[in-house]
Design an enzyme around this catalytic site. Structure first.
Site, mmCIF file in Angstrom:
data_model
loop_
_atom_site.group_PDB
_atom_site.id
_atom_site.type_symbol
_atom_site.label_atom_id
_atom_site.label_comp_id
_atom_site.label_asym_id
_atom_site.label_seq_id
_atom_site.Cartn_x
_atom_site.Cartn_y
_atom_site.Cartn_z
ATOM 1 N N ASN A 96 0.868 -1.187 0.000
ATOM 2 C CA ASN A 96 0.000 0.000 0.000
ATOM 3 C C ASN A 96 0.900 1.230 0.000
ATOM 4 O OD1 ASN A 96 -1.812 2.034 0.443
ATOM 5 N ND2 ASN A 96 -2.396 1.386 2.516
ATOM 6 N N GLU B 161 -5.040 -4.815 10.634
ATOM 7 C CA GLU B 161 -4.018 -3.788 10.832
ATOM 8 C C GLU B 161 -4.292 -3.046 12.143
ATOM 9 O OE1 GLU B 161 -2.040 -2.562 6.889
ATOM 10 O OE2 GLU B 161 -3.733 -1.251 7.228
ATOM 11 N N LYS C 243 0.100 4.271 -0.248
ATOM 12 C CA LYS C 243 -0.557 5.466 0.323
ATOM 13 C C LYS C 243 -0.328 6.647 -0.639
ATOM 14 C CE LYS C 243 -0.152 3.296 4.774
ATOM 15 N NZ LYS C 243 -0.029 3.386 6.211
ATOM 16 N N GLY D 159 2.895 2.368 10.837
ATOM 17 C CA GLY D 159 3.863 3.452 10.701
ATOM 18 C C GLY D 159 4.598 3.803 11.981
ATOM 19 N N GLU E 223 -6.712 4.797 7.913
ATOM 20 C CA GLU E 223 -6.530 6.220 7.570
ATOM 21 C C GLU E 223 -7.790 6.787 6.913
ATOM 22 O OE1 GLU E 223 -2.807 5.589 5.519
ATOM 23 O OE2 GLU E 223 -1.922 5.064 7.454
ATOM 24 N N SER F 20 3.835 -2.079 10.354
ATOM 25 C CA SER F 20 5.295 -2.141 10.572
ATOM 26 C C SER F 20 5.899 -3.486 10.155
ATOM 27 C CB SER F 20 5.639 -1.804 12.032
ATOM 28 O OG SER F 20 5.235 -0.471 12.323
HETATM 29 P P1 13P Z 1 3.290 0.441 7.710
HETATM 30 O O1 13P Z 1 3.777 -0.826 7.072
HETATM 31 O O2 13P Z 1 4.032 1.659 7.242
HETATM 32 O O3 13P Z 1 3.219 0.316 9.196
HETATM 33 O O4 13P Z 1 1.786 0.671 7.195
HETATM 34 C C1 13P Z 1 0.887 -0.366 7.262
HETATM 35 C C2 13P Z 1 -0.322 0.001 6.491
HETATM 36 O O5 13P Z 1 -1.064 0.884 6.870
HETATM 37 C C3 13P Z 1 -0.575 -0.719 5.239
HETATM 38 O O6 13P Z 1 -1.878 -0.486 4.778
#
Ligand code: 13P
Length: 260
Positions: free
Chosen positions: A12, A173, A14, A179, A106, A219
């Site tokens: 992803n 998640e 983002k 993050g 998000e 993460s």
């Molecule tokens: P991270 O891998 O940066 O923690 O993000 C996870 C995420 O939100 C994937 O959709």
């Protein structure tokens, strides 16, 4: 992971990488995986770029016959009409998308997506033959108040309410792990993924429970993917930050080489 479910590693992106950066990145990723003899029949790899990259990604993947899947990070609950800024599932499908991410934390947090909105988007995805990747997960406060699985399970039940058994992917998640560099432990991931599978089985029956892939996200890195993939109810990962680094992401995709 279980032998009868094809592991899925999903990146992803983002709001990162414009279409030119996306082309360079995807090309490099595909070549890196090819040089490493990656076997897509043992681990599927899917990319989730911003909407504006999708046409370029489609041209590249189809033109060069790369075995990468891709899809949108969101979609509209509507199919067409006066919905400024929205992207329909039909448009995503027309660009060759296989999947669409729905209900990412998000989106829930910054765009006020409720369980009901998520449910409508799951319906919209299925109407357009897209496989929804339904994201669920608890915040740190939810965890303290309700324990580990209550919120993810209730989000899943709401997302599937009134919807007939279909091919979906679930992504667990935990919001506190996204993050932050503070991933869930493999035991925590397994506990919630198992509870989600039980909940799915109760709603849609044993076949769906056994065949549906459940991903862990939060993460994930090349250094911890193996521990998650050793868990019986974790069938892959939804990767954020580490999906933006070719070496790191390709190493995650090749987890079978480092899981024993
Ligand atoms: P991270 O891998 O940066 O923690 O993000 C996870 C995420 O939100 C994937 O959709």
């Amino acid at each position: 992971m279980a032998v009868n479910r094809l592991p899925l590693i999903a990146g992803n992106w983002k709001m990162n990488l414009d279409h030119l950066q996306a082309i360079a990145f995807t090309q490099k990723l595909a070549w890196t995986l090819r040089d490493a003899n990656h076997d897509y029949s043992t681990t599927e790899v899917a990319l989730f770029p911003p909407f504006t990259d999708l046409r370029s990604i489609q041209n590249l993947i189809e033109g060069d016959k790369f075995s990468l899947a891709y899809g949108g990070q969101d979609l509209s609950m509507h199919d067409t009409g006066a919905f400024t800024g929205e992207i329909s599932g039909g448009f995503l499908r027309a660009l060759g998308s296989k999947y669409v991410i729905i209900g990412h934390s998000e989106r829930r947090q910054f765009h006020a997506e409720t369980d009901e909105v998520v449910r409508s988007k799951v319906e919209a995805a299925l109407r357009h033959n897209l496989i929804p990747i339904i994201c669920v997960g608890e915040t740190e406060a939810d965890l303290a108040q309700h324990g580990p699985s209550a919120v993810p399970v209730s989000q899943l039940s709401a997302a599937l309410s009134g919807i007939a058994a279909s091919e979906i992917v679930i992504a667990y998640e935990p919001v506190w792990a996204i993050g932050t560099g503070k991933a869930a432990t493999e035991e925590q991931a397994q506990q919630v993924c198992s509870a989600l599978r039980i909940a799915l089985t109760e709603v849609w029956g044993v076949d769906s429970g056994e065949s549906t892939r459940i991903l862990y996200g939060g993460s994930v890195k090349s250094g911890n993917i193996s521990s998650f993939m050793r868990q019986p109810d974790v069938d892959g990962a939804l990767v954020g930050g580490a999906s933006l680094d070719v070496a790191e992401f390709s190493s995650i995709c090749r987890f079978l080489k480092h899981v024993v």
